[in-house]
Design a protein around this motif. Sequence first.
Motif, mmCIF file in Angstrom:
data_model
loop_
_atom_site.group_PDB
_atom_site.id
_atom_site.type_symbol
_atom_site.label_atom_id
_atom_site.label_comp_id
_atom_site.label_asym_id
_atom_site.label_seq_id
_atom_site.Cartn_x
_atom_site.Cartn_y
_atom_site.Cartn_z
ATOM 1 N N ASP A 198 29.853 30.380 32.199
ATOM 2 C CA ASP A 198 30.811 30.796 31.294
ATOM 3 C C ASP A 198 30.896 32.466 31.734
ATOM 4 O OD1 ASP A 198 31.701 28.700 30.077
ATOM 5 O OD2 ASP A 198 30.349 28.910 28.242
ATOM 6 N N PHE A 199 32.008 33.117 31.863
ATOM 7 C CA PHE A 199 31.980 34.331 32.023
ATOM 8 C C PHE A 199 33.226 35.086 31.662
ATOM 9 C CE2 PHE A 199 33.714 32.607 35.919
ATOM 10 C CZ PHE A 199 34.816 33.328 36.115
ATOM 11 N N PRO A 200 33.263 36.334 31.351
ATOM 12 C CA PRO A 200 34.639 36.701 30.608
ATOM 13 C C PRO A 200 35.730 36.800 31.977
ATOM 14 C CG PRO A 200 32.749 38.192 30.029
ATOM 15 C CD PRO A 200 32.290 37.251 30.826
ATOM 16 N N ASP A 201 36.885 36.227 31.576
ATOM 17 C CA ASP A 201 37.878 36.285 32.664
ATOM 18 C C ASP A 201 38.232 37.435 32.974
ATOM 19 O OD1 ASP A 201 39.401 35.443 34.558
ATOM 20 O OD2 ASP A 201 41.127 34.319 33.197
ATOM 21 N N LEU A 202 38.631 37.696 34.407
ATOM 22 C CA LEU A 202 38.943 39.059 34.878
ATOM 23 C C LEU A 202 40.150 38.936 35.690
ATOM 24 C CD1 LEU A 202 35.745 40.466 36.306
ATOM 25 C CD2 LEU A 202 36.783 41.183 34.346
ATOM 26 N N VAL A 203 41.143 39.824 35.355
ATOM 27 C CA VAL A 203 42.415 39.792 36.383
ATOM 28 C C VAL A 203 42.311 40.714 37.343
ATOM 29 C CG1 VAL A 203 44.652 40.331 36.416
ATOM 30 C CG2 VAL A 203 43.784 39.288 34.309
ATOM 31 N N LEU A 204 42.175 40.289 38.891
ATOM 32 C CA LEU A 204 41.798 41.201 40.090
ATOM 33 C C LEU A 204 43.312 41.069 40.925
ATOM 34 C CD1 LEU A 204 38.437 39.470 40.841
ATOM 35 C CD2 LEU A 204 38.771 41.568 39.470
ATOM 36 N N SER A 205 43.298 42.116 41.513
ATOM 37 C CA SER A 205 44.279 42.191 42.584
ATOM 38 C C SER A 205 43.993 41.303 43.758
ATOM 39 C CB SER A 205 44.616 43.632 42.919
ATOM 40 O OG SER A 205 45.882 44.055 43.647
ATOM 41 N N LEU A 206 44.445 40.213 43.716
ATOM 42 C CA LEU A 206 44.311 39.143 45.028
ATOM 43 C C LEU A 206 45.230 38.209 45.507
ATOM 44 C CD1 LEU A 206 40.616 37.992 43.728
ATOM 45 C CD2 LEU A 206 40.904 39.947 45.217
ATOM 46 N N ASP A 207 45.059 37.965 46.704
ATOM 47 C CA ASP A 207 45.996 36.981 46.907
ATOM 48 C C ASP A 207 45.554 35.438 46.662
ATOM 49 O OD1 ASP A 207 47.088 34.850 48.801
ATOM 50 O OD2 ASP A 207 48.181 36.720 49.684
ATOM 51 N N VAL A 237 27.069 34.755 48.326
ATOM 52 C CA VAL A 237 27.306 35.828 47.316
ATOM 53 C C VAL A 237 28.781 36.321 47.978
ATOM 54 C CG1 VAL A 237 26.608 37.929 46.393
ATOM 55 C CG2 VAL A 237 24.907 36.223 47.133
ATOM 56 N N VAL A 238 29.706 36.200 46.904
ATOM 57 C CA VAL A 238 31.195 36.876 47.381
ATOM 58 C C VAL A 238 31.322 38.173 46.450
ATOM 59 C CG1 VAL A 238 33.510 36.177 47.211
ATOM 60 C CG2 VAL A 238 32.142 34.660 47.867
ATOM 61 N N GLN A 239 31.513 39.216 47.085
ATOM 62 C CA GLN A 239 31.886 40.233 46.383
ATOM 63 C C GLN A 239 33.422 40.784 46.350
ATOM 64 O OE1 GLN A 239 27.577 42.459 46.287
ATOM 65 N NE2 GLN A 239 29.170 43.234 47.634
ATOM 66 N N LEU A 240 34.069 40.984 45.368
ATOM 67 C CA LEU A 240 35.283 41.297 45.189
ATOM 68 C C LEU A 240 35.741 42.783 44.546
ATOM 69 C CD1 LEU A 240 36.673 37.566 44.039
ATOM 70 C CD2 LEU A 240 36.920 38.963 46.264
ATOM 71 N N PRO A 241 36.453 43.471 45.073
ATOM 72 C CA PRO A 241 36.575 44.869 44.507
ATOM 73 C C PRO A 241 37.274 44.604 43.003
ATOM 74 C CG PRO A 241 38.459 44.363 46.089
ATOM 75 C CD PRO A 241 37.215 43.079 46.397
ATOM 76 N N LEU A 242 36.822 45.737 42.314
ATOM 77 C CA LEU A 242 37.279 45.677 41.044
ATOM 78 C C LEU A 242 38.333 46.383 40.467
ATOM 79 C CD1 LEU A 242 36.021 44.044 38.285
ATOM 80 C CD2 LEU A 242 34.711 46.235 37.831
ATOM 81 N N GLU A 299 48.165 40.408 44.064
ATOM 82 C CA GLU A 299 48.874 40.448 42.913
ATOM 83 C C GLU A 299 47.715 40.333 41.704
ATOM 84 O OE1 GLU A 299 51.952 37.547 42.883
ATOM 85 O OE2 GLU A 299 50.486 35.967 43.258
ATOM 86 N N PRO A 300 48.128 40.647 40.611
ATOM 87 C CA PRO A 300 47.299 40.311 39.383
ATOM 88 C C PRO A 300 46.840 38.670 39.385
ATOM 89 C CG PRO A 300 48.850 41.979 38.634
ATOM 90 C CD PRO A 300 49.355 41.486 40.048
ATOM 91 N N SER A 301 45.602 38.293 39.449
ATOM 92 C CA SER A 301 45.196 37.044 39.388
ATOM 93 C C SER A 301 44.177 36.625 38.544
ATOM 94 C CB SER A 301 45.165 36.420 40.741
ATOM 95 O OG SER A 301 46.320 36.811 41.502
ATOM 96 N N SER A 302 43.927 35.759 37.852
ATOM 97 C CA SER A 302 43.031 35.409 36.949
ATOM 98 C C SER A 302 41.968 34.830 37.842
ATOM 99 C CB SER A 302 43.179 34.153 36.026
ATOM 100 O OG SER A 302 42.083 33.637 35.504
ATOM 101 N N LEU A 303 40.626 35.367 37.819
ATOM 102 C CA LEU A 303 39.522 34.863 38.603
ATOM 103 C C LEU A 303 39.207 33.585 38.169
ATOM 104 C CD1 LEU A 303 37.495 35.418 40.684
ATOM 105 C CD2 LEU A 303 35.876 36.411 38.894
ATOM 106 N N GLN A 304 39.147 33.307 36.986
ATOM 107 C CA GLN A 304 38.767 31.754 36.595
ATOM 108 C C GLN A 304 39.877 30.783 37.034
ATOM 109 O OE1 GLN A 304 38.394 31.516 32.208
ATOM 110 N NE2 GLN A 304 36.467 32.510 32.072
ATOM 111 N N ASN A 305 41.097 30.985 37.054
ATOM 112 C CA ASN A 305 42.075 30.115 37.640
ATOM 113 C C ASN A 305 41.816 29.886 39.120
ATOM 114 O OD1 ASN A 305 43.323 30.002 35.131
ATOM 115 N ND2 ASN A 305 45.070 31.401 35.601
ATOM 116 N N ILE A 306 41.301 31.142 39.790
ATOM 117 C CA ILE A 306 41.269 30.665 41.270
ATOM 118 C C ILE A 306 40.111 29.758 41.384
ATOM 119 C CG2 ILE A 306 40.482 32.032 43.312
ATOM 120 C CD1 ILE A 306 42.238 34.375 42.292
#
Length: 410
Positions: free
Chosen positions: A286-295, A399-404, A256-263
């Motif tokens: 610091d990095f721009p937050d991204l909303v990713l489709s993740l559990d 190194v963790v890589q998550l699909p964009l 589901e749409p999830s904030s990477l910073q919050n995770i």
Amino acid sequence: MKKHFLLFTCIQASAAILFLLFGLAFLKTVSLNEMHTVQNLAGAVLQASPETEAVFMEALKSPRTAHTAAGAELLARYGYEEDFLARIPFYRRSLLVSLSIFFICFIFSICSGLHYFYSVQKARKAQEELLAVLLERCLSDDYGFLENSQESAFPGPGDLSDTFRKLAQKMRLKSEILEEEKDHTKALVTDISHQLKTPLAALKTCFSIYLEADNAQEKKEFEKRCRFQLEKLENLIASLIHISQLESAMILLRPEPSSLQNILVEAVNAAYEKAAAKQIAIEAEDFPDLVLSLDKKWTREALFNILDNAVKYSPPGTSIQIRAQELYSFVRVEIEDQGIGIPKAEYNHIFKRFYRGQNETVQNSEGSGVGLYLSRKILEQQGGTVSVRAAKKQGSVFVVQLPLEAAKNS
């Protein structure tokens, strides 16, 4: 079988053509002989009575039955009746040859048909026997015949052979999968038994000493140790349950749409207590937050396991750096510690189930070897990856890589 059918068809066609050609030749011969007879009669009469030419021409133009009766009566006086052809040797020989050829062709056709029928039955029986043998080998998990590319190794025509080959290959694949699952189950039971053996033995020892303690202080000390071993056992069982649920697909990741910073914040908060106890600082650039489709829940669990591993094997007073970078098709999250490091030979092993490094510090530390394995499984099921490399100065970088996919700037 196709070859037999084509051979039988060619033979039948050849016999029919031969009989047809001979029949046409016979009819042509009969026709020529009749023409010669008429020509002979006409020539003889005209030589004797030239004035009868007009009579011949009129008879040729008139209907065929106009003068038949008179002609038949005249010829009968000299023996030329309706069966006179049967008394002529040439016609008798021709008729006999025709009947002989017809009889030979008829007998040949019957023999060819019987031979074809017998060949078909024999080939079918051989196919059934060979098919039974190959199926028996399949049921016995013997698929060595698949390596034989000769068509004779398979029953039936090409289409049946291809179908059987595909079926046998599917059976072999399923057999291999079942065998792998069987080995996997055996290995899992062995690993679980080994992992449970240590804390259970320690718990048993602590409890025995607790019962034999003479004073309250000793009882309190060993009660504390029993509680620690129980907590360790509880954590191990929880990890084993997670592994079992992930591998049996009982845990369904729900992106589901999830904030990477919050995770990341939640994962850091979960590891903060252990880090603070060792005075280890966890710092994030610091990095721009991204909303990713993740559990969200399980991705946090995966990142926490990596952070917990970094805290466990880092000396007190060090720091852990977290960096995130958006690339073309994925987001890279790097977790760098200043710990004992990981030998390059173990890079591909530390993410295996129950694997623990050969370093003395690792062997003497508490752990079950399931944390990084869980992280890998969780990330891979979401299209991500996790790997490790050496840090520039000291420690390791995970190194963790998550699909964009479906990611956007928040």
